[in-house]
Design a protein around this motif. Structure first.
Motif, PDB file in Angstrom:
ATOM      1  N   LEU A   1       0.856  -1.190   0.000  1.00 49.28           N
ATOM      2  CA  LEU A   1       0.000   0.000   0.000  1.00 49.28           C
ATOM      3  C   LEU A   1       0.888   1.234   0.000  1.00 49.28           C
ATOM      4  N   SER A   2       0.598   2.176  -0.881  1.00 50.74           N
ATOM      5  CA  SER A   2       1.377   3.414  -0.918  1.00 50.74           C
ATOM      6  C   SER A   2       1.032   4.257   0.314  1.00 50.74           C
ATOM      7  N   GLU A   3       1.887   5.229   0.568  1.00 49.65           N
ATOM      8  CA  GLU A   3       1.648   6.148   1.683  1.00 49.65           C
ATOM      9  C   GLU A   3       0.285   6.849   1.491  1.00 49.65           C
ATOM     10  N   GLU A   4       0.025   7.243   0.245  1.00 49.57           N
ATOM     11  CA  GLU A   4      -1.222   7.953  -0.045  1.00 49.57           C
ATOM     12  C   GLU A   4      -2.452   7.079   0.257  1.00 49.57           C
ATOM     13  N   ARG A   5      -2.351   5.826  -0.160  1.00 53.70           N
ATOM     14  CA  ARG A   5      -3.492   4.920   0.066  1.00 53.70           C
ATOM     15  C   ARG A   5      -3.681   4.650   1.561  1.00 53.70           C
ATOM     16  N   ARG A   6      -2.550   4.526   2.266  1.00 54.67           N
ATOM     17  CA  ARG A   6      -2.656   4.311   3.719  1.00 54.67           C
ATOM     18  C   ARG A   6      -3.366   5.481   4.381  1.00 54.67           C
TER      19      ARG A   6
ATOM     20  N   ILE B   1      -5.537   7.534   3.025  1.00 54.07           N
ATOM     21  CA  ILE B   1      -6.963   7.507   2.685  1.00 54.07           C
ATOM     22  C   ILE B   1      -7.681   6.430   3.498  1.00 54.07           C
ATOM     23  N   LEU B   2      -7.062   5.251   3.581  1.00 55.53           N
ATOM     24  CA  LEU B   2      -7.695   4.167   4.328  1.00 55.53           C
ATOM     25  C   LEU B   2      -7.788   4.515   5.806  1.00 55.53           C
ATOM     26  N   ALA B   3      -6.706   5.109   6.345  1.00 56.84           N
ATOM     27  CA  ALA B   3      -6.701   5.426   7.785  1.00 56.84           C
ATOM     28  C   ALA B   3      -7.846   6.384   8.120  1.00 56.84           C
ATOM     29  N   ARG B   4      -8.186   7.246   7.158  1.00 55.82           N
ATOM     30  CA  ARG B   4      -9.276   8.200   7.405  1.00 55.82           C
ATOM     31  C   ARG B   4     -10.635   7.509   7.520  1.00 55.82           C
ATOM     32  N   GLN B   5     -10.709   6.292   6.965  1.00 60.80           N
ATOM     33  CA  GLN B   5     -11.978   5.552   7.015  1.00 60.80           C
ATOM     34  C   GLN B   5     -12.190   4.832   8.343  1.00 60.80           C
ATOM     35  N   ILE B   6     -11.132   4.763   9.132  1.00 59.03           N
ATOM     36  CA  ILE B   6     -11.219   3.960  10.360  1.00 59.03           C
ATOM     37  C   ILE B   6     -11.959   4.754  11.427  1.00 59.03           C
ATOM     38  N   THR B   7     -13.051   4.164  11.938  1.00 59.91           N
ATOM     39  CA  THR B   7     -13.822   4.832  12.990  1.00 59.91           C
ATOM     40  C   THR B   7     -13.668   4.029  14.278  1.00 59.91           C
TER      41      THR B   7
ATOM     42  N   GLY C   1      13.984   0.398  -0.058  1.00 56.84           N
ATOM     43  CA  GLY C   1      13.069   1.428   0.432  1.00 56.84           C
ATOM     44  C   GLY C   1      12.869   1.390   1.937  1.00 56.84           C
ATOM     45  N   VAL C   2      12.000   2.272   2.404  1.00 59.91           N
ATOM     46  CA  VAL C   2      11.734   2.355   3.848  1.00 59.91           C
ATOM     47  C   VAL C   2      10.262   2.044   4.129  1.00 59.91           C
ATOM     48  N   ALA C   3      10.019   1.548   5.340  1.00 60.05           N
ATOM     49  CA  ALA C   3       8.657   1.113   5.681  1.00 60.05           C
ATOM     50  C   ALA C   3       7.771   2.297   6.051  1.00 60.05           C
ATOM     51  N   PRO C   4       6.596   2.417   5.425  1.00 56.62           N
ATOM     52  CA  PRO C   4       5.635   3.428   5.883  1.00 56.62           C
ATOM     53  C   PRO C   4       4.970   2.959   7.180  1.00 56.62           C
ATOM     54  N   ALA C   5       4.356   3.902   7.912  1.00 57.05           N
ATOM     55  CA  ALA C   5       3.684   3.536   9.161  1.00 57.05           C
ATOM     56  C   ALA C   5       2.504   2.615   8.862  1.00 57.05           C
ATOM     57  N   SER C   6       2.240   1.722   9.803  1.00 55.53           N
ATOM     58  CA  SER C   6       1.132   0.771   9.622  1.00 55.53           C
ATOM     59  C   SER C   6      -0.203   1.433   9.964  1.00 55.53           C
ATOM     60  N   LEU C   7      -1.291   0.792   9.527  1.00 57.01           N
ATOM     61  CA  LEU C   7      -2.625   1.278   9.907  1.00 57.01           C
ATOM     62  C   LEU C   7      -2.828   1.111  11.406  1.00 57.01           C
ATOM     63  N   PHE C   8      -2.251   0.047  11.960  1.00 57.86           N
ATOM     64  CA  PHE C   8      -2.334  -0.205  13.402  1.00 57.86           C
ATOM     65  C   PHE C   8      -1.760   0.992  14.175  1.00 57.86           C
ATOM     66  N   GLN C   9      -0.596   1.463  13.709  1.00 55.38           N
ATOM     67  CA  GLN C   9       0.023   2.626  14.367  1.00 55.38           C
ATOM     68  C   GLN C   9      -0.825   3.877  14.181  1.00 55.38           C
ATOM     69  N   ARG C  10      -1.257   4.093  12.923  1.00 55.46           N
ATOM     70  CA  ARG C  10      -2.005   5.326  12.628  1.00 55.46           C
ATOM     71  C   ARG C  10      -3.310   5.374  13.426  1.00 55.46           C
ATOM     72  N   ALA C  11      -4.046   4.250  13.395  1.00 57.33           N
ATOM     73  CA  ALA C  11      -5.336   4.241  14.103  1.00 57.33           C
ATOM     74  C   ALA C  11      -5.107   4.282  15.609  1.00 57.33           C
ATOM     75  N   GLY C  12      -4.022   3.638  16.068  1.00 57.40           N
ATOM     76  CA  GLY C  12      -3.714   3.651  17.503  1.00 57.40           C
ATOM     77  C   GLY C  12      -3.411   5.061  17.975  1.00 57.40           C
ATOM     78  N   ALA C  13      -2.639   5.804  17.159  1.00 62.12           N
ATOM     79  CA  ALA C  13      -2.290   7.178  17.533  1.00 62.12           C
ATOM     80  C   ALA C  13      -3.554   8.039  17.583  1.00 62.12           C
ATOM     81  N   ARG C  14      -4.520   7.750  16.709  1.00 63.12           N
ATOM     82  CA  ARG C  14      -5.716   8.590  16.651  1.00 63.12           C
ATOM     83  C   ARG C  14      -6.781   8.178  17.671  1.00 63.12           C
ATOM     84  N   TRP C  15      -6.991   6.849  17.773  1.00 66.47           N
ATOM     85  CA  TRP C  15      -8.142   6.394  18.571  1.00 66.47           C
ATOM     86  C   TRP C  15      -7.768   5.724  19.884  1.00 66.47           C
TER      87      TRP C  15
END
Ligand SMILES: Cc1ncc(COP(=O)(O)O)c(C=O)c1O
Length: 390
Positions: free
Chosen positions: A168-173, A175-181, A203-217
């Protein structure tokens, strides 16, 4: 559940003369056999009969601590109560299906996606739909609106996916992270399955959805992250895990109790002992160096021998290259011809939810040594060139 015709065909790949790009197998010559022998001995001596006894369903506490620590992010430490040890990542997927999917529930997946997730959830009554693609539908708010009813699960393999090798590209991540409620009545559970993230060659690893959603919720994040030691130590010990919010994990623990009481304590202690002896660090460059060079060998061989009208992915990690032929070509027919020439792969329709992808197939590049990769791709190129183009 039904036996797959393809799996029956692929039984032929056990023949020693067969060059198989079919299984997602690690390179066995890198299994640290001596270290495993020594660590087994140490575990038996130090832990005694406890490792042969029944144990807690959640898993060995020290191993859960290690997983929790390895996934903690600044400002959001995980605790062992957010980790369930499973018998491979596959059991985590199976339990997730049993707990969260009821007859007729919508499960959003990438299309194509990991075949054994589809096989685990189909018997639970999952109705699969493809995750809306923002390149077609950039309006994030329509994500849910497009569905007849909210999805029960969203399933993603974010890094070097099985089967395509794409990430998943950074951009797609984003967009997807924004869908997580956040978790709540009837909310959607997100499953991030990442067996290949550590097998990165460029290359380098982008942040996971787990991290992104954890930071937000925080505690209310609805993301379950599934991991495994199969690709970074050995698959045969069958030790994996799932992490996530406690209410979701509680339900998974109950399902695991019914399934197998707990995973093998000996294997869990053995994995922990190998980690403590530094095996993850010593093995990592060995895996990545070998697999990077095998990936390059396969990509070179494809460029040299496949026709110009065939296309394939160029993955930055993982184990797979995904080939796309012109529409109308059928990779299941090709497989029969390839097997006759002593080469195996997995036809792509298997990984699709909608009977599409007949013109695609998956190649594994981690298992066969380089000269067999070159020879296998050469034979496959000949089979493809001889086949009618639809
Ligand atoms: C995407 C994905 N998830 C889960 C698994 C299962 O891994 P494990 O060996 O830990 O059960 C695999 C194995 O190939 C996989 O590709």
């Amino acid at each position: 559940m039904k036996r797959s015709a393809i799996r029956e065909l692929l039984k032929l790949t056990n023949r020693p003369d067969m060059i198989s790009f079919a299984g997602g197998l690690p390179a066995p010559e890198l299994f640290p056999m001596e270290a495993i022998r020594e660590a087994s001995d140490a575990v038996l001596r130090h832990q005694g009969p406890a490792v042969m006894q029944y144990g807690p369903t959640e898993g060995v506490a020290e191993l859960r601590d290690w997983v929790a620590q390895s996934l903690s992010i600044p400002g959001r430490p995980l605790g062992r109560e957010q980790v369930l040890i499973t018998s491979g990542a596959q059991q985590a997927l199976d339990l997730i299906g049993r707990v969260f999917v009821d007859e007729g529930d919508t499960v959003l997946v990438e299309n194509p996606t990991y075949l054994a997730a589809l096989s685990a959830w189909r018997p639970c009554g999952a109705r699969f739909e493809a995750i809306p693609d923002e390149s077609v539908d950039p309006d994030a708010s329509r994500f849910r609106g497009q569905l007849e009813r909210p999805a029960k699960l969203v399933y993603l393999v974010p890094n070097f996916s099985n089967p395509t090798g794409n990430s998943l590209s950074e951009e797609r991540r984003l967009i997807l992270a924004r869908q997580i409620t956040p978790l709540g009545e009837g909310s959607t559970v997100w499953v991030e399955d990442d067996p290949y993230g550590a097998l990165r060659y460029d290359g380098v690893a982008p942040a996971s959805l787990f991290q992104r959603a954890g930071a937000r919720w925080g505690e209310s994040s609805p993301v379950l992250r599934v991991g495994t030691f199969s690709k970074v130590l050995v698959p045969g010990l069958r030790v994996g895990w799932v992490t996530g919010p406690e209410p979701l994990l509680d339900a998974l623990v109950r399902a695991k109790q019914a399934a197998d009481l707990h995973s093998s304590p000996f294997n869990q202690w053995l994995v922990l002992e190998l980690i403590r002896r530094g095996l993850l660090e010593t093995q990592h460059p060995r895996w990545t160096d070998l697999y990077r060079s095998r990936r390059d060998t396969m990509l070179e061989a494809l460029a040299e021998t496949f026709p110009s009208w065939a296309h394939w992915t160029k993955p930055d990690g993982g184990m797979f290259v995904w080939v796309t032929l012109p529409q109308g070509m059928n990779s299941t027919t090709l497989l029969e011809e390839a097997l006759a020439q002593g080469v195996a792969f997995v036809p792509g329709a298997e990984f699709h939810i909608d009977d599409s992808g007949h013109n695609t197939f998956r190649l594994n590049f981690t298992h066969a040594p380089p000269q067999r990769i070159r020879e296998g791709i050469r034979r496959l190129g000949e089979v493809i060139c001889r086949s009618p183009r639809g």
